[in-house]
Design an enzyme around this catalytic site. Structure first.
Site, PDB file in Angstrom:
ATOM      1  N   ASN A 155       0.808  -1.228   0.000  1.00 45.83           N
ATOM      2  CA  ASN A 155       0.000   0.000   0.000  1.00 45.83           C
ATOM      3  C   ASN A 155       0.838   1.274   0.000  1.00 45.83           C
ATOM      4  O   ASN A 155       0.453   2.263  -0.620  1.00 45.83           O
ATOM      5  CB  ASN A 155      -1.036  -0.016   1.131  1.00 45.83           C
ATOM      6  CG  ASN A 155      -0.437  -0.258   2.480  1.00 45.83           C
ATOM      7  OD1 ASN A 155       0.708  -0.696   2.589  1.00 45.83           O
ATOM      8  ND2 ASN A 155      -1.180   0.018   3.527  1.00 45.83           N
ATOM      9  N   GLU A 253       4.362  -3.799  12.509  1.00 45.31           N
ATOM     10  CA  GLU A 253       3.365  -2.747  12.264  1.00 45.31           C
ATOM     11  C   GLU A 253       2.230  -3.427  11.511  1.00 45.31           C
ATOM     12  O   GLU A 253       2.374  -3.750  10.328  1.00 45.31           O
ATOM     13  CB  GLU A 253       3.975  -1.613  11.424  1.00 45.31           C
ATOM     14  CG  GLU A 253       5.130  -0.883  12.104  1.00 45.31           C
ATOM     15  CD  GLU A 253       4.705  -0.043  13.288  1.00 45.31           C
ATOM     16  OE1 GLU A 253       3.492   0.158  13.489  1.00 45.31           O
ATOM     17  OE2 GLU A 253       5.588   0.394  14.039  1.00 45.31           O
ATOM     18  N   GLY A 255      -2.275  -4.561  11.217  1.00 42.50           N
ATOM     19  CA  GLY A 255      -3.554  -3.998  10.790  1.00 42.50           C
ATOM     20  C   GLY A 255      -4.142  -3.032  11.817  1.00 42.50           C
ATOM     21  O   GLY A 255      -3.708  -2.970  12.968  1.00 42.50           O
ATOM     22  N   CYS A 287      -3.020   1.531   6.622  1.00 48.52           N
ATOM     23  CA  CYS A 287      -3.169   0.952   7.962  1.00 48.52           C
ATOM     24  C   CYS A 287      -3.807   1.995   8.867  1.00 48.52           C
ATOM     25  O   CYS A 287      -4.767   1.734   9.570  1.00 48.52           O
ATOM     26  CB  CYS A 287      -1.828   0.505   8.494  1.00 48.52           C
ATOM     27  SG  CYS A 287      -0.610   1.815   8.514  1.00 48.52           S
ATOM     28  N   GLU A 389     -10.906  -5.514   9.894  1.00 48.07           N
ATOM     29  CA  GLU A 389     -10.260  -4.364   9.268  1.00 48.07           C
ATOM     30  C   GLU A 389     -10.903  -4.142   7.891  1.00 48.07           C
ATOM     31  O   GLU A 389     -11.037  -5.079   7.109  1.00 48.07           O
ATOM     32  CB  GLU A 389      -8.756  -4.631   9.099  1.00 48.07           C
ATOM     33  CG  GLU A 389      -8.041  -3.447   8.471  1.00 48.07           C
ATOM     34  CD  GLU A 389      -6.526  -3.643   8.343  1.00 48.07           C
ATOM     35  OE1 GLU A 389      -6.078  -4.786   8.188  1.00 48.07           O
ATOM     36  OE2 GLU A 389      -5.812  -2.621   8.403  1.00 48.07           O
ATOM     37  N   LYS A 459      -2.205  -3.678  21.164  1.00 51.06           N
ATOM     38  CA  LYS A 459      -3.008  -4.897  20.986  1.00 51.06           C
ATOM     39  C   LYS A 459      -2.581  -5.613  19.689  1.00 51.06           C
ATOM     40  O   LYS A 459      -1.379  -5.713  19.407  1.00 51.06           O
ATOM     41  CB  LYS A 459      -4.500  -4.549  21.033  1.00 51.06           C
ATOM     42  CG  LYS A 459      -4.899  -3.845  22.344  1.00 51.06           C
ATOM     43  CD  LYS A 459      -6.405  -3.805  22.564  1.00 51.06           C
ATOM     44  CE  LYS A 459      -7.091  -2.693  21.838  1.00 51.06           C
ATOM     45  NZ  LYS A 459      -8.517  -2.549  22.167  1.00 51.06           N
ATOM     46  N   GLU A 466       8.092   2.614  15.246  1.00 51.48           N
ATOM     47  CA  GLU A 466       8.833   3.213  14.143  1.00 51.48           C
ATOM     48  C   GLU A 466       8.715   4.728  14.322  1.00 51.48           C
ATOM     49  O   GLU A 466       7.900   5.204  15.104  1.00 51.48           O
ATOM     50  CB  GLU A 466       8.258   2.781  12.790  1.00 51.48           C
ATOM     51  CG  GLU A 466       8.477   1.283  12.550  1.00 51.48           C
ATOM     52  CD  GLU A 466       8.252   0.823  11.119  1.00 51.48           C
ATOM     53  OE1 GLU A 466       7.396   1.408  10.437  1.00 51.48           O
ATOM     54  OE2 GLU A 466       8.931  -0.133  10.712  1.00 51.48           O
TER      55      GLU A 466
END
Ligand code: NAD
Length: 487
Positions: A155, A253, A255, A287, A389, A459, A466
């Protein structure tokens, strides 16, 4: 309609040169017309091994440079990439689908992030603890981890790479990156440009290929000391389990399903505008994106009308066409998954106010992966769009009584990536920021990520950070050193 010409690529960039992979070829498709325009040989486990060994060979020389020197080398290489943005932008649009404007934003941000860590290379300082005992001082050394594997989705192929590459290289590590199988081309050229700009051979290598073959081989490789992964939660969980062997370091990193809360005292038009941008940017495939909107009942109609109006006016089209505001989705599979999620949701309740269908019309190629901006209001709180998601341009909106209900709904998710709150009452906003379980909360602000601030999910949205100086902690080991003056 134009017909794409097929170009073949060797597939990897190892030790400063193109390397012909031995694995199965991957097709690269233009999402705007569904046509395959490139074939890229995928990396086998043997190709991945070669790349990791090249990175390991370059490690001693790179890690022994002064930090500021590493920064200077990276800065020069970065400027060379910057000089070629006009070549990279259409390539990214062609393989990913996003608009040319969004490709420019992405690539500029990728370079900015590299330069942010170049800047930090002159600002790094460590801890010193004098007087531990008479004549005894302590200090903390920071050493690079070694060879880092960076696994990136489709993405935002370049920014998500830079988020890993920049702190890894400045801290003295060397890197082998694996882009998504569907977006290898911009990453390969990015690596080539950094190399032409003076990044030493082997310091940054790229292997293309599928997750199951090239990605898996990278994660399992015994010389890899850390995996920096961005992608879906199920793959992240698998990678974390594999990294247990050898106790490899890992950052994930993953969803998200970011809630946005709009209170009754908010600037409603600004909030609606941020919701539209936050949901439909990059065709909803981000995301960090507004994926659940909770709005106070008393102002809900006004907010919903404004968002629906914006969704209707968004110009959907090929990413490279003049005036396009939202491009196609990246794959036909992703579009079908989203369409299924919307219809499974509507089967349980809620109202579809706009969209809910693939794009069609004279400006859109019939085989392109278009899906129209979609708004669904008040579906059940356990429906697919509430609990899964939603990775595309579809926004579920719920009316809520008050902030307590909004926060409870916001937190009723396995995800905890981003979140935002709109209110003129800063007391309310602070209360929300303290209580929402997420790695980021924007207050009266669009959901922009800053290099200056640490970013990472709570979670099931991830592990580690980052961005920010904090990212460097995830690419170094610390060692305590005690020095006695011998008194
Ligand atoms: P994905 O997990 O399917 O793939 C991501 C990368 O992992 C690709 O390069 C893929 O080839 C590789 N991969 C897949 N299986 C693997 C395996 N078994 N071993 C090693 N590597 C493997 O994700 P996707 O569908 O391509 O990307 C979308 C997801 O990424 C969404 O869930 C999105 O929210 C998430 N994402 C998160 C962030 C963030 O910063 N938190 C940013 C962007 C995207």
């Amino acid at each position: 309609m134009s017909t794409e010409t097929l170009t073949s690529y060797a597939g990897s960039f190892i030790a400063g040169a193109e390397h012909a992979n031995g694995g199965a070829p991957l097709a690269v498709t233009n999402p705007a017309n569904g046509q395959v325009f490139a074939s890229v040989a995928g990396a086998s486990a043997a190709d991945v091994d070669l790349a990791v060994r090249a990175a390991a060979d370059s490690l001693p020389a790179w890690s022994s440079l002064a930090v500021s020197r590493r920064g200077a080398v990276l800065a020069r290489a970065c400027r060379h990439v910057e000089d070629h943005l006009d070549e990279l932008i259409p390539l990214l649009t062609r393989e990913q689908g996003k608009t040319l404007r969004d490709s420019r934003i992405e690539l500029t941000k990728a370079v900015d992030t590299l330069m942010h860590y170049v800047g930090l290379s002159k600002a790094l300082r460590g801890a010193h603890t004098p007087g531990l005992d008479p004549g005894v001082d302590g200090y903390v050394l920071r050493r690079p981890l070694g060879v880092v594997g960076a696994i990136v989705p489709w993405n935002f192929p370049t920014t998500l790479l830079s988020n890993k590459l920049a702190p890894a290289l400045i801290a003295g590590n060397t890197v082998v990156a694996k882009p998504a199988g569907t977006t290898p081309l911009t990453t390969l050229r990015f690596a080539e440009l950094l190399s032409e700009g003076g990044l030493p051979d082997g310091v940054f290598n790229v292997v293309t290929g599928s997750g199951g073959e090239a990605g898996d081989a990278l994660v399992r490789h015994p010389l890899i000391r850390k995996i920096a992964f961005t992608g879906s939660t199920p793959v992240g969980e698998r990678i974390m389990a594999l990294c247990a062997t050898g106790v490899k370091r890992v950052t994930l990193e993953l969803g998200g399903s970011d809630p946005m809360i709009i209170c009754d005292d908010a600037d409603l038009l600004a909030a609606a505008s941020a919701a539209s941008m936050g949901r439909f940017y990059n065709c909803g495939q981000a995301c960090l994106a507004i994926k659940r909107l909770y709005v106070f009942e008393s102002v809900a109609d006004e907010v919903i009308d404004a968002i629906v109006g914006k969704a209707r006016r968004l110009k959907v089209g090929p990413g490279d066409a003049e005036g396009t505001q939202m491009g196609p989705m990246h794959t036909a599979g992703g579009r079908d998954e989203l369409a299924g999620q919307v219809s499974r949701t509507l089967a349980t309740g809620g109202s579809l106010l706009v969209g809910g269908e693939p794009g069609c019309g004279p400006d859109l190629a019939a085989d392109g992966f278009f899906y129209m901006p979609t708004v669904v209001v008040d579906p059940p709180h356990d429906s697919p769009m509430a609990v899964e998601e939603v990775f595309g341009p579809a926004l579920p909106i719920w009316r809520v009584r008050d902030l307590d209900e909004a926060i409870a709904r916001a937190n009723a998710s396995i995800f905890g990536l981003g979140s935002s709150v709109w209110t003129r009452d800063l007391g309310r906003a602070r209360k929300a920021a303290e209580r929402i379980e997420a790695g980021y909360t924007w207050i009266n602000s669009r959901t922009k990520v800053y290099d200056e601030l640490p970013f990472g999910g709570w979670k099931s949205s991830g592990y580690g950070k980052e961005h920010g100086e904090e990212a460097l902690d995830y690419y170094t080991e610390s060692k305590s050193v005690v020095v006695s003056s011998g008194a």
